[in-house]
Write an enzyme that holds these catalytic residues in place. Structure first.
Site, short mmCIF file in Angstrom:
data_model
loop_
_atom_site.label_atom_id
_atom_site.label_comp_id
_atom_site.label_asym_id
_atom_site.label_seq_id
_atom_site.Cartn_x
_atom_site.Cartn_y
_atom_site.Cartn_z
CG ASP A 159 -11.07 -2.41 -28.86
OD1 ASP A 159 -11.46 -3.48 -28.14
OD2 ASP A 159 -11.62 -1.73 -29.23
CG ASP A 193 -13.67 -7.20 -29.20
OD1 ASP A 193 -15.03 -7.03 -28.71
OD2 ASP A 193 -13.17 -6.07 -29.42
#
Length: 173
Positions: free
Chosen positions: A122, A144
């Protein structure tokens, strides 16, 4: 069949962009550091690993349970989604593209769960100004983003379809 195959381009684009951005982050930003920031500290590009799923849920589970819950089950679910996608002729063009965006995001993160033992990469970190008790939104990635944006579009399109259908039924009565 062309109307079903063309949106799969979005699936491939999401997977490729997701993996390229993750490779760049891994190559140029050490884990748990800030690579750069924009607009003060509003948007930061950082490098963190998430062994769980959204909001780090399940991060403390054993490797075996995480692998089953976050890799194998999602692969099965995405297989079912693709099966329904190809069998259904009632999806609108927007719904087809949205489904393919969600599928691309799903596979983007599954690739990380299978090939990156430390967890999903991330890197997008946004200031949230204390809203909902969060100073910063949980860090996320391209996959995401695709899942959330396309998922919202899909839900809205289903709601609009239902409203139109009810209106047509009322007009016929």
């Amino acid at each position: 069949m062309k109307s079903k195959l063309l949106p799969l381009v979005l699936t491939v684009v999401v997977i490729v962009l997701d993996q390229i951005t993750k490779v760049l982050v891994c190559r140029f930003i050490p884990v748990n550091t800030i690579g750069t920031q924009f607009l003060g500290d509003f948007l930061r590009i950082i490098h963190v690993r998430n062994p769980g799923v959204a909001f780090s849920f399940g991060a403390l589970w054993s490797d075996a349970v995480r692998r089953l819950a976050f890799s194998i089950i999602p692969i099965i679910v995405l297989g079912i989604v693709l099966s329904v996608y190809f069998r259904n002729n009632d999806f609108t063009k927007l719904q087809r593209w949205a489904i393919c965006g969600v599928v691309g995001g799903g596979f983007g993160n599954i690739i990380d769960r299978v090939f990156r033992p430390d967890g999903v990469v991330d890197f997008i970190d946004v200031k949230f100004y204390g809203l909902f008790g969060l100073e910063r939104w949980p860090t996320f990635n391209v996959a995401d983003s695709a899942v959330v944006v396309c998922g919202i579009l899909l839900v809205i399109s289903f709601i609009v379809s239902i409203i139109k259908e009810k209106k047509n039924q009322n007009d016929e009565e």
